[in-house]
Design a protein around this motif. Structure first.
Motif, PDB file in Angstrom:
ATOM      1  N   ALA A   1     -12.265 -36.759  19.509  1.00 45.60           N
ATOM      2  CA  ALA A   1     -11.659 -38.004  18.995  1.00 45.60           C
ATOM      3  C   ALA A   1     -12.748 -38.954  18.492  1.00 45.60           C
ATOM      4  O   ALA A   1     -12.548 -39.691  17.521  1.00 45.60           O
ATOM      5  N   ALA A   2     -13.907 -38.942  19.137  1.00 42.06           N
ATOM      6  CA  ALA A   2     -15.006 -39.835  18.736  1.00 42.06           C
ATOM      7  C   ALA A   2     -16.320 -39.224  19.184  1.00 42.06           C
ATOM      8  O   ALA A   2     -16.357 -38.477  20.166  1.00 42.06           O
TER       9      ALA A   2
ATOM     10  N   MET B   1     -21.117 -32.225  19.855  1.00 34.48           N
ATOM     11  CA  MET B   1     -20.372 -33.491  19.729  1.00 34.48           C
ATOM     12  C   MET B   1     -21.172 -34.535  18.952  1.00 34.48           C
ATOM     13  O   MET B   1     -20.644 -35.571  18.557  1.00 34.48           O
ATOM     14  N   ASN B   2     -22.478 -34.279  18.776  1.00 36.26           N
ATOM     15  CA  ASN B   2     -23.342 -35.211  18.036  1.00 36.26           C
ATOM     16  C   ASN B   2     -23.374 -34.846  16.564  1.00 36.26           C
ATOM     17  O   ASN B   2     -23.307 -33.665  16.219  1.00 36.26           O
ATOM     18  N   ASP B   3     -23.558 -35.859  15.743  1.00 39.61           N
ATOM     19  CA  ASP B   3     -23.719 -35.588  14.314  1.00 39.61           C
ATOM     20  C   ASP B   3     -25.220 -35.508  14.031  1.00 39.61           C
ATOM     21  O   ASP B   3     -25.796 -36.402  13.417  1.00 39.61           O
TER      22      ASP B   3
ATOM     23  N   SER C   1     -26.792 -25.301  15.139  1.00 38.25           N
ATOM     24  CA  SER C   1     -25.409 -25.040  14.723  1.00 38.25           C
ATOM     25  C   SER C   1     -24.803 -26.320  14.187  1.00 38.25           C
ATOM     26  O   SER C   1     -25.244 -27.420  14.524  1.00 38.25           O
ATOM     27  N   GLU C   2     -23.738 -26.159  13.396  1.00 38.30           N
ATOM     28  CA  GLU C   2     -23.057 -27.321  12.814  1.00 38.30           C
ATOM     29  C   GLU C   2     -22.341 -28.121  13.902  1.00 38.30           C
ATOM     30  O   GLU C   2     -21.799 -27.535  14.843  1.00 38.30           O
ATOM     31  N   PRO C   3     -22.280 -29.457  13.767  1.00 41.81           N
ATOM     32  CA  PRO C   3     -21.506 -30.237  14.736  1.00 41.81           C
ATOM     33  C   PRO C   3     -19.994 -30.024  14.549  1.00 41.81           C
ATOM     34  O   PRO C   3     -19.553 -29.635  13.470  1.00 41.81           O
ATOM     35  N   VAL C   4     -19.229 -30.292  15.592  1.00 43.18           N
ATOM     36  CA  VAL C   4     -17.768 -30.314  15.475  1.00 43.18           C
ATOM     37  C   VAL C   4     -17.412 -31.591  14.706  1.00 43.18           C
ATOM     38  O   VAL C   4     -17.912 -32.668  15.037  1.00 43.18           O
ATOM     39  N   PRO C   5     -16.581 -31.502  13.663  1.00 40.67           N
ATOM     40  CA  PRO C   5     -16.218 -32.735  12.952  1.00 40.67           C
ATOM     41  C   PRO C   5     -15.305 -33.608  13.811  1.00 40.67           C
ATOM     42  O   PRO C   5     -14.579 -33.085  14.665  1.00 40.67           O
ATOM     43  N   VAL C   6     -15.332 -34.917  13.601  1.00 44.13           N
ATOM     44  CA  VAL C   6     -14.390 -35.794  14.298  1.00 44.13           C
ATOM     45  C   VAL C   6     -12.986 -35.354  13.892  1.00 44.13           C
ATOM     46  O   VAL C   6     -12.730 -35.036  12.725  1.00 44.13           O
TER      47      VAL C   6
END
Ligand SMILES: NC(=O)c1ccc[n+]([C@@H]2O[C@H](COP(=O)([O-])OP(=O)(O)OC[C@H]3O[C@@H](n4cnc5c(N)ncnc54)[C@H](OP(=O)(O)O)[C@@H]3O)[C@@H](O)[C@H]2O)c1
Length: 341
Positions: A11-12, A55-57, A62-67
Motif C-alpha cells: 500500500a505504501a 518494498m523500497n524503491d 531485483s526490481e522493487p514491488v510497485p506500489v
C-alpha cells in the motif's frame, strides 16, 4: 460458493520498519489462464527477509514491488487448471506467485515439487531456497575444513540452522549466534552446535570470544551490524566470509558508512580475508547436488529443521514484520490453503 481470491499488496513504501498500513488485503476476480499459462491455488507462502528490500524503491539485484502491486514471494501451489503441456492439473508446484490465494503464471516458470522428498512445505524451506543458500554459500564460498570454527548468526533460522549443521557434517566446529535463551538452547541442545551465544547479552562480544578459542575460520554473514563488529577481531588469517544477508540493517534509513570501514578493508588485506557476497541464484547449477545431499541428510537426521507457521493470508503482514525483528523461531511460513480441497 468459493470465497473470492485475496491478495496482499504494497500500500505504501515503508520508511524504516514496515508497519501494518504499508500493506493492504484486497479481493480480486478469479484469474483465467491464457495460452501456456496455469492457474494456481496457493498452499504455502514463504516469508523471507529479502522482501523488505523489494518494498523500497531503490536499485538492487531485483526490481522493487510497485506500489499497489502484489507482494512478491515464493509459494507452493496446486495447479487448478493448465494450458501448458508440461504441467498437469493437480500437480504440486513451486512458484513465485506472491502473497495471494490464486494466481495465473506462465507454466514455464513453475517447477514440479518432488513430494517424495519430504513435506511439501520444505520446498520453500530446507529443500528450497533457504536450504540451498546455506549449502552453496557455506560449501562453495566458506569451504569449511575439518576442525575449523564456523560462526553463523540467526542460527535458529532457516538459513543459519542449516549452515551450522552442514559445517558439522564437514567436521567443523559450529558456533551459533541467536536472539534469546530459547533459540540458543535449541541451537546447542537440539541441533548440536558447540556453542550458541545470545546477541542481546550485554557481554555478547566477550562470550563470543570465549566460545571461539581458536578464532573464526568461516563467518557466514546473515545479519551484519553489531554482530559483525564482535566477529571482526576474532577472524583468523585466511578466514572466509560468505556475505549472505545483513538483516540488522534492512530497515535502516541513513546512508552512512561505518566509521571503521577503512580498518575493515585493511584487515581484509593483511589477514588475506575472503569476503564474497552472493545471491543463491548465482549457484543455480548446484541445484541437483543440493537436493541430492540435503534430502539425504534430512532423511538421515543429520540436518534438522524447524518451521514457524502462521495461518491465513491476512496473517502475512504481521508475520513478516515479526520476522524482521526475530519473532519467528524457524522457517517463517504462512499456511494459505489446505493441502487438498
Ligand atoms: N543471499 C541470498 O541469496 C539469501 C537467500 C536467503 C536468505 N538470505 C539472508 O539470510 C539471512 C537469514 O534469512 P532466513 O530466511 O534464514 O531468516 P531467519 O533467520 O529464519 O529469520 C531472520 C532472523 O534474523 C535475526 N535477526 C533479525 N534482526 C537481527 C539483528 N538486528 N541482529 C541479529 N539477528 C537479527 C532474527 O533471529 P534472532 O532472533 O536469532 O536474532 C530473525 O529470526 C537474512 O539476512 C536473509 O536476507 C540471503
Amino acid at each position: 460458493m468459493t470465497a473470492s481470491p485475496k491478495r496482499v499488496v504494497l500500500a505504501a513504501r515503508p520508511h524504516g520498519e514496515p508497519k501494518t498500513s504499508d500493506f493492504r488485503l484486497e479481493d480480486y476476480a478469479m484469474p483465467v489462464p491464457g495460452e501456456g499459462e496455469v492457474l494456481l491455488r496457493t498452499i504455502w507462502l514463504s516469508l523471507d527477509p529479502y522482501m523488505r528490500g523489494r518494498m523500497n524503491d531503490a536499485a538492487s539485484y531485483s526490481e522493487p514491488v510497485p506500489v499497489d502491486g502484489v507482494m512478491e514471494g515464493g509459494t507452493v501451489c496446486e495447479v487448478l487448471a493448465s494450458n501448458n503441456p508440461g504441467v498437469a492439473k493437480g500437480d504440486i508446484v513451486l512458484a513465485h506467485s506472491g502473497w495471494q490465494t490464486h494466481a495465473v503464471v506462465d507454466g514455464k516458470l513453475v517447477r514440479k515439487v518432488d513430494t517424495g522428498l519430504g513435506p511439501i512445505s520444505t520446498a520453500v524451506g530446507i529443500l528450497g531456497m533457504p536450504g540451498m543458500t546455506a549449502y552453496t554459500g557455506l560449501l562453495d564460498i566458506g569451504q569449511p575444513k575439518e576442525g575449523e570454527t564456523v560462526v553463523v548468526a540467526a542460527a535458529s533460522g532457516a538459513v543459519g540452522s542449516a549452515v551450522g549443521q552442514i559445517a558439522m557434517i564437514k567436521g567443523a566446529r559450529a558456533v551459533g549466534i541467536a536472539g534469546g535463551k530459547d533459540k540458543c538452547d535449541y541451537v546447542k541442545n537440539e541441533l548440536g552446535f558447540a556453542e550458541c551465544i545470545d546477541h542481546r547479552d550485554p557481554d555478547f562480544a566477550a562470550k563470543l570470544k570465549a566460545a571461539c578459542p581458536d578464532g573464526i575460520d568461516v563467518y557466514f554473514e546473515n545479519v551484519g551490524g553489531e554482530v559483525f563488529e564482535a566477529v571482526f577481531p576474532l577472524l583468523n588469517f585466511f578466514a572466509r566470509i560468505p556475505v549472505c544477508g545483513l538483516i540488522a540493517s534492512y530497515s535502516d534509513t541513513a546512508d552512512s558508512t561505518p566509521k571503521w570501514a577503512g580498518k575493515l578493508m585493511r584487515t581484509v588485506l593483511t589477514k588475506r580475508l575472503l569476503i564474497r557476497g552472493f545471491i543463491v541464484r548465482d549457484f543455480a547449477n548446484r541445484r541437483g547436488d543440493f537436493l541430492r545431499d540435503m534430502s539425504q541428510w534430512v532423511k538421515e537426521g543429520k540436518v534438522k529443521y524447524k518451521e514457524f507457521v502462521t495461518e491465513g493470508l491476512d496473517s502475512a503482514p504481521e508475520a513478516f514484520m515479526g520476522l524482521l525483528k526475530g519473532k519467528n523461531f524457524g522457517k517463517q511460513l504462512v499456511r494459505i490453503g489446505a493441502d487438498k480441497v
